[in-house]
Write a protein that holds these residues in place. Sequence first.
Motif, short mmCIF file in Angstrom:
data_model
loop_
_atom_site.label_atom_id
_atom_site.label_comp_id
_atom_site.label_asym_id
_atom_site.label_seq_id
_atom_site.Cartn_x
_atom_site.Cartn_y
_atom_site.Cartn_z
N TYR A 172 0.78 -1.13 -0.05
CA TYR A 172 -0.14 0.05 0.01
C TYR A 172 0.97 1.14 0.26
O TYR A 172 1.86 1.37 0.78
CB TYR A 172 -0.77 0.16 1.26
N ASN A 173 0.56 2.40 -0.83
CA ASN A 173 1.01 3.65 -0.65
C ASN A 173 2.54 3.42 -0.95
O ASN A 173 3.29 4.05 -0.53
CB ASN A 173 0.95 4.24 0.71
N VAL B 195 1.94 -5.53 3.05
CA VAL B 195 0.98 -6.07 3.69
C VAL B 195 0.69 -7.65 3.48
O VAL B 195 0.56 -8.49 4.40
CB VAL B 195 -0.43 -5.37 3.58
N GLY C 38 -6.80 -13.23 12.30
CA GLY C 38 -7.56 -12.19 13.06
C GLY C 38 -7.53 -10.75 12.26
O GLY C 38 -7.33 -10.52 11.21
N GLY D 143 -6.58 -7.42 10.79
CA GLY D 143 -5.38 -6.95 10.21
C GLY D 143 -4.60 -7.95 9.60
O GLY D 143 -3.44 -7.76 9.10
N GLY E 172 -4.67 -9.69 6.66
CA GLY E 172 -4.74 -9.38 5.41
C GLY E 172 -5.71 -9.99 4.50
O GLY E 172 -5.50 -10.07 3.38
N LYS E 173 -6.56 -10.59 5.41
CA LYS E 173 -7.91 -11.25 4.62
C LYS E 173 -8.48 -10.24 3.60
O LYS E 173 -8.77 -10.88 2.46
CB LYS E 173 -8.78 -11.59 5.61
N THR F 131 -7.46 -7.62 2.23
CA THR F 131 -6.42 -7.19 1.08
C THR F 131 -6.44 -8.34 0.03
O THR F 131 -6.33 -8.25 -1.04
CB THR F 131 -5.01 -7.03 1.80
N GLU G 240 -7.31 2.05 -3.49
CA GLU G 240 -6.82 2.15 -2.25
C GLU G 240 -5.32 2.44 -2.40
O GLU G 240 -4.72 2.22 -1.12
CB GLU G 240 -7.11 1.15 -1.31
N GLU H 113 -16.09 -11.49 5.47
CA GLU H 113 -16.45 -11.28 6.93
C GLU H 113 -18.15 -11.49 6.73
O GLU H 113 -18.59 -10.39 7.46
CB GLU H 113 -15.89 -10.21 7.46
N GLN I 36 -13.01 -13.93 10.57
CA GLN I 36 -12.30 -14.18 11.79
C GLN I 36 -13.09 -15.15 12.68
O GLN I 36 -12.48 -15.56 13.65
CB GLN I 36 -12.73 -12.70 12.50
#
Length: 248
Positions: free
Chosen positions: A16-17, A22, A41, A43, A45-46, A48, A60, A172, A205
């Motif tokens: 990213y950026n 990630v 959990g 963050g 990377g799911k 993404t 993004e 999710e 999750q």
Amino acid sequence: KTDAALLEVNNIEVIYNHVILVLKGVSLSVPKGGITALLGGNGAGKTTTLKAISNLLRSERGEVTKGSIIYRGERVEDGAPADLVRKGVIQVMEGRHCFEHLTVEENLLTGAYTRKDGRAAVQADLEMVYNYFPRLKERRKSQAGYTSGGEQQMVAMGRALMSRPEMILLDEPSMGLAPQLVEQIFEIVKSVNENEGVTFLLAEQNTNVALRYAHYGYILESGRIVMDGPAADLRENPDVKEFYLGVG
Ligand code: ATP
């Protein structure tokens, strides 16, 4: 049901950026006709990973900088989001994303916009969706923005089904829903998979519920797959039990 991979993700990196790495080499394979779960959990990377597959990272400021994504034997990582939709891959995003000012039924009909097979077929599919989600039939004239979180999740899934997809990327689905409703949503995923032959890749999750419905699972931690296997094996794995299923 066959075991041929419909989708293959080979060792992808996502940045990213231009600086934030990630995904650090993620590989997974989604067999046609299966339900595959991508677990991990907050963050990990799911999201993404799903966005990399459906080419939604660019908006993004993210990009796939290494590896390849193959759908039905063709490389797709450089395509436009619409190309993949045309190939039959629909992403149902986290947080539902209904058109709040449209009715439930109008929302469902927007899912059929790419189809060219006429009103009768679209009408038949609307009935198919109402069959899976009787609640949406009751609420069909309601403005989507005024329906509950569970109903909006159903609208998002129903809209995806209206495009007659080959594969659904489901992000999710359990988020923010009461346990009973989560179970209901997963039951519907299971019957859509069995009856319509739709292949699912779902990010969750909630490892417990996902591993009861998926056939195969991948566990993602900090941008790397740390474990994978048939769902039944993962459910019995001591590390999975300890770290993801909440049983010591
Ligand atoms: P969640 O359940 O919260 O959605 P996740 O496993 O889906 O978690 P991602 O949303 O893919 O995780 O996020 C993975 C990492 O990438 C996180 O550290 C997050 O902060 C970072 N990230 C996500 N989107 C961006 C972005 N647009 N720009 C920079 N960093 C991002």
